[in-house]
Design an enzyme around this catalytic site. Structure first.
Site, PDB file in Angstrom:
ATOM      1  N   CYS A 114      22.540  31.105  51.738  1.00  0.00           N
ATOM      2  CA  CYS A 114      23.460  32.192  52.118  1.00  0.00           C
ATOM      3  C   CYS A 114      22.731  33.394  52.712  1.00  0.00           C
ATOM      4  O   CYS A 114      23.337  34.245  53.349  1.00  0.00           O
ATOM      5  CB  CYS A 114      24.287  32.620  50.914  1.00  0.00           C
ATOM      6  SG  CYS A 114      25.305  31.273  50.303  1.00  0.00           S
ATOM      7  N   HIS A 259      27.649  39.148  53.013  1.00  0.00           N
ATOM      8  CA  HIS A 259      27.861  37.708  52.890  1.00  0.00           C
ATOM      9  C   HIS A 259      29.192  37.476  52.175  1.00  0.00           C
ATOM     10  O   HIS A 259      29.554  38.221  51.264  1.00  0.00           O
ATOM     11  CB  HIS A 259      26.704  37.106  52.081  1.00  0.00           C
ATOM     12  CG  HIS A 259      26.955  35.703  51.651  1.00  0.00           C
ATOM     13  ND1 HIS A 259      27.349  34.728  52.535  1.00  0.00           N
ATOM     14  CD2 HIS A 259      26.899  35.112  50.415  1.00  0.00           C
ATOM     15  CE1 HIS A 259      27.508  33.598  51.866  1.00  0.00           C
ATOM     16  NE2 HIS A 259      27.245  33.794  50.589  1.00  0.00           N
ATOM     17  N   ASN A 289      33.467  30.369  51.724  1.00  0.00           N
ATOM     18  CA  ASN A 289      32.038  30.662  51.868  1.00  0.00           C
ATOM     19  C   ASN A 289      31.441  29.678  52.880  1.00  0.00           C
ATOM     20  O   ASN A 289      31.363  28.483  52.606  1.00  0.00           O
ATOM     21  CB  ASN A 289      31.362  30.531  50.499  1.00  0.00           C
ATOM     22  CG  ASN A 289      29.886  30.889  50.524  1.00  0.00           C
ATOM     23  OD1 ASN A 289      29.295  31.041  51.598  1.00  0.00           O
ATOM     24  ND2 ASN A 289      29.290  31.010  49.355  1.00  0.00           N
TER      25      ASN A 289
HETATM   26  C1  LIG Z   1      32.766  30.034  40.145  1.00  0.00           C
HETATM   27  C2  LIG Z   1      33.510  31.204  39.566  1.00  0.00           C
HETATM   28  C3  LIG Z   1      34.640  31.598  40.503  1.00  0.00           C
HETATM   29  C4  LIG Z   1      34.091  30.800  38.206  1.00  0.00           C
HETATM   30  O1  LIG Z   1      34.741  31.892  37.657  1.00  0.00           O
HETATM   31  P1  LIG Z   1      34.551  32.194  36.114  1.00  0.00           P
HETATM   32  O2  LIG Z   1      35.242  33.487  35.886  1.00  0.00           O
HETATM   33  O3  LIG Z   1      33.107  32.126  35.775  1.00  0.00           O
HETATM   34  O4  LIG Z   1      35.306  31.027  35.488  1.00  0.00           O
HETATM   35  P2  LIG Z   1      36.115  31.125  34.169  1.00  0.00           P
HETATM   36  O5  LIG Z   1      35.148  31.336  33.045  1.00  0.00           O
HETATM   37  O6  LIG Z   1      37.219  32.078  34.297  1.00  0.00           O
HETATM   38  O7  LIG Z   1      36.749  29.717  34.121  1.00  0.00           O
HETATM   39  C5  LIG Z   1      35.982  28.651  33.885  1.00  0.00           C
HETATM   40  C6  LIG Z   1      36.988  27.562  33.524  1.00  0.00           C
HETATM   41  O8  LIG Z   1      37.685  27.184  34.723  1.00  0.00           O
HETATM   42  C7  LIG Z   1      37.500  25.808  34.947  1.00  0.00           C
HETATM   43  N1  LIG Z   1      37.410  25.598  36.385  1.00  0.00           N
HETATM   44  C8  LIG Z   1      36.300  25.473  37.146  1.00  0.00           C
HETATM   45  N2  LIG Z   1      36.649  25.302  38.423  1.00  0.00           N
HETATM   46  C9  LIG Z   1      37.983  25.314  38.476  1.00  0.00           C
HETATM   47  C10 LIG Z   1      38.918  25.174  39.510  1.00  0.00           C
HETATM   48  N3  LIG Z   1      38.541  24.990  40.780  1.00  0.00           N
HETATM   49  N4  LIG Z   1      40.226  25.241  39.213  1.00  0.00           N
HETATM   50  C11 LIG Z   1      40.636  25.433  37.938  1.00  0.00           C
HETATM   51  N5  LIG Z   1      39.802  25.563  36.907  1.00  0.00           N
HETATM   52  C12 LIG Z   1      38.482  25.502  37.169  1.00  0.00           C
HETATM   53  C13 LIG Z   1      36.230  25.457  34.226  1.00  0.00           C
HETATM   54  O9  LIG Z   1      36.208  24.101  33.888  1.00  0.00           O
HETATM   55  C14 LIG Z   1      36.323  26.342  32.994  1.00  0.00           C
HETATM   56  O10 LIG Z   1      37.192  25.743  32.076  1.00  0.00           O
HETATM   57  P3  LIG Z   1      36.944  25.887  30.488  1.00  0.00           P
HETATM   58  O11 LIG Z   1      36.970  27.339  30.204  1.00  0.00           O
HETATM   59  O12 LIG Z   1      38.078  25.126  29.910  1.00  0.00           O
HETATM   60  O13 LIG Z   1      35.607  25.263  30.245  1.00  0.00           O
HETATM   61  C15 LIG Z   1      32.564  32.426  39.347  1.00  0.00           C
HETATM   62  O14 LIG Z   1      31.620  32.140  38.347  1.00  0.00           O
HETATM   63  C16 LIG Z   1      31.860  32.821  40.601  1.00  0.00           C
HETATM   64  O15 LIG Z   1      32.452  33.336  41.527  1.00  0.00           O
HETATM   65  N6  LIG Z   1      30.518  32.672  40.651  1.00  0.00           N
HETATM   66  C17 LIG Z   1      29.753  32.930  41.852  1.00  0.00           C
HETATM   67  C18 LIG Z   1      29.889  31.761  42.764  1.00  0.00           C
HETATM   68  C19 LIG Z   1      29.309  32.006  44.124  1.00  0.00           C
HETATM   69  O16 LIG Z   1      29.528  33.033  44.697  1.00  0.00           O
HETATM   70  N7  LIG Z   1      28.578  31.032  44.646  1.00  0.00           N
HETATM   71  C20 LIG Z   1      28.005  31.086  45.945  1.00  0.00           C
HETATM   72  C21 LIG Z   1      26.884  32.044  45.957  1.00  0.00           C
HETATM   73  S1  LIG Z   1      26.237  32.257  47.534  1.00  0.00           S
END
Ligand SMILES: CC(C)(COP(=O)(O)OP(=O)(O)OC[C@H]1O[C@@H](n2cnc3c(N)ncnc32)[C@H](O)[C@@H]1OP(=O)(O)O)[C@@H](O)C(=O)NCCC(=O)NCCS
Length: 332
Positions: A114, A259, A289
């Site tokens: 990224c 980004h 993204n």
């Molecule tokens: C990925 C991201 C959106 C997840 O959000 P989060 O707030 O950490 O997730 P939450 O803790 O609210 O939820 C996790 C739960 O959702 C579930 N889940 C994961 N993906 C899911 C989806 N696409 N749809 C529904 N549920 C999902 C998981 O299994 C987990 O379930 P559990 O609590 O029963 O184990 C967040 O961590 C994020 O934005 N991280 C940065 C990612 C990024 O920018 N990557 C690229 C970098 S360049």
């Protein structure tokens, strides 16, 4: 030493729109879950197999060269940033060089995910400032859709990424006041396995096995919470560093082009930098993204929307896998 600047910008996305509801038909997810956590409503995927990152880069590059008021033969070198190269090797820089008719001109590939576009921009900046080359094409292009796992195992990553390309032409700035005024680059491999694709890997012999494929180890894996925590710390940090290195203050910044990984990350970054929303460019809602392509795609959008004005100070900031992060200030 002469400064370099961005002379022209262009972008391209494939025509196939994939909405959150489309993804919800393939895995257990919802428009609400995706939008609340990422700000994404839809993304673009390539129309069919056989289209690589270098193919998406072709129209983006042509648009950037036209916007710069140049001809393709004026381009002296290609810098290609991607984490999704068409093939394992040779890199897409060479493929693009041929597709653009730049045969014989140098081409290099940048593998900084990224942050790849800003690392690529730093290469072009150095080449132009040292007068090695006059016009350098810097491209960020990705085809993610062929490496995503569209089921519940891969849903945390699959909902975030899209395909697309952006390109700029870098050349000499008109004077010392304009152009790229700062460039700050960082990396920390301690978090390498927080966001990665494990295989095929030269570290394994054989590089990939049927068992690894069954286990999905050829798909991207992410510890989302770690990535989020690092991003909201490092993006503001490097943005402040870039502004200070440019001899400016945050009040001098007219536009932040960050980004586009996650709307929540960018809102927190803008808040920490005390930049109002009208100074921040967002397009994640429509494209997700697109990794190395996000910044040139967003910059192109900002130009087309008339948001880039003469003498504006534009701040770029990126964070991604590696970990890598970078910031830069451009006075247009
Ligand atoms: C990925 C991201 C959106 C997840 O959000 P989060 O707030 O950490 O997730 P939450 O803790 O609210 O939820 C996790 C739960 O959702 C579930 N889940 C994961 N993906 C899911 C989806 N696409 N749809 C529904 N549920 C999902 C998981 O299994 C987990 O379930 P559990 O609590 O029963 O184990 C967040 O961590 C994020 O934005 N991280 C940065 C990612 C990024 O920018 N990557 C690229 C970098 S360049």
């Amino acid at each position: 030493m002469l400064r370099s600047t961005i002379l022209g910008v262009g972008s391209y996305v494939p025509s196939r729109v994939v909405t959150n509801d489309d993804l919800a038909r393939m895995m257990t997810t919802s428009d609400e879950w995706i939008f609340q956590r990422s700000g994404i409503k839809e993304r673009r995927f390539i129309e069919h197999s056989g289209i690589g990152a270098s193919d998406l880069a072709v129209p983006a590059s042509k648009a950037a060269v036209e916007h710069a008021g140049l001809k393709m033969e004026d381009i002296d070198a290609v810098v290609f940033a991607t984490l999704s190269p068409d093939y394992e090797f040779p890199g897409p820089g060479c493929l693009l060089n041929h597709k653009l008719g730049l045969n014989g001109k140098p081409a290099i590939d940048v593998r900084n995910q990224c942050t790849g576009f800003l690392y690529g921009l730093s290469v072009a900046d150095a080449w132009v400032r040292t007068e090695l080359f006059k016009h350098v094409l810097v491209v960020g292009a990705e085809v993610h859709s062929t490496a995503l796992e569209f089921n519940d195992r891969g849903r945390d990553v699959a909902v975030l990424f899209g395909d697309g390309a952006g390109a700029v032409v870098v050349g000499r700035a008109k004077d010392d006041e304009h152009g790229l005024r700062s460039m700050c680059l960082h990396a920390d491999g301690a978090g390498a396995k927080d966001l990665w694709i494990e295989a095929p890997a030269s570290a394994y012999d054989p590089r990939i096995t049927h068992a690894m494929i069954d286990e999905g180890r050829h798909y991207p894996k992410m510890i989302g919470k770690n990535v989020f925590r690092w991003a909201i710390e490092k993006m503001p940090e490097v943005a402040i560093e870039a502004v200070q290195k440019a001899g400016l203050t945050m009040r001098d910044i007219d536009l932040l082009v960050p980004h586009q990984a996650n709307m929540r990350i960018n809102q927190m970054v803008a808040m920490r930098l005390e930049l109002p929303d009208e100074k921040v460019v967002h397009n994640i809602e429509k494209f997700g993204n697109t990794t190395a392509a996000t910044i040139p795609m967003a910059l192109d959008r900002a130009y087309k929307d008339g948001r880039v004005k003469p003498d504006n100070n534009i701040l770029f900031a990126a964070f991604g896998a590696g970990y890598t992060w970078a910031g830069a200030v451009l006075r247009v």
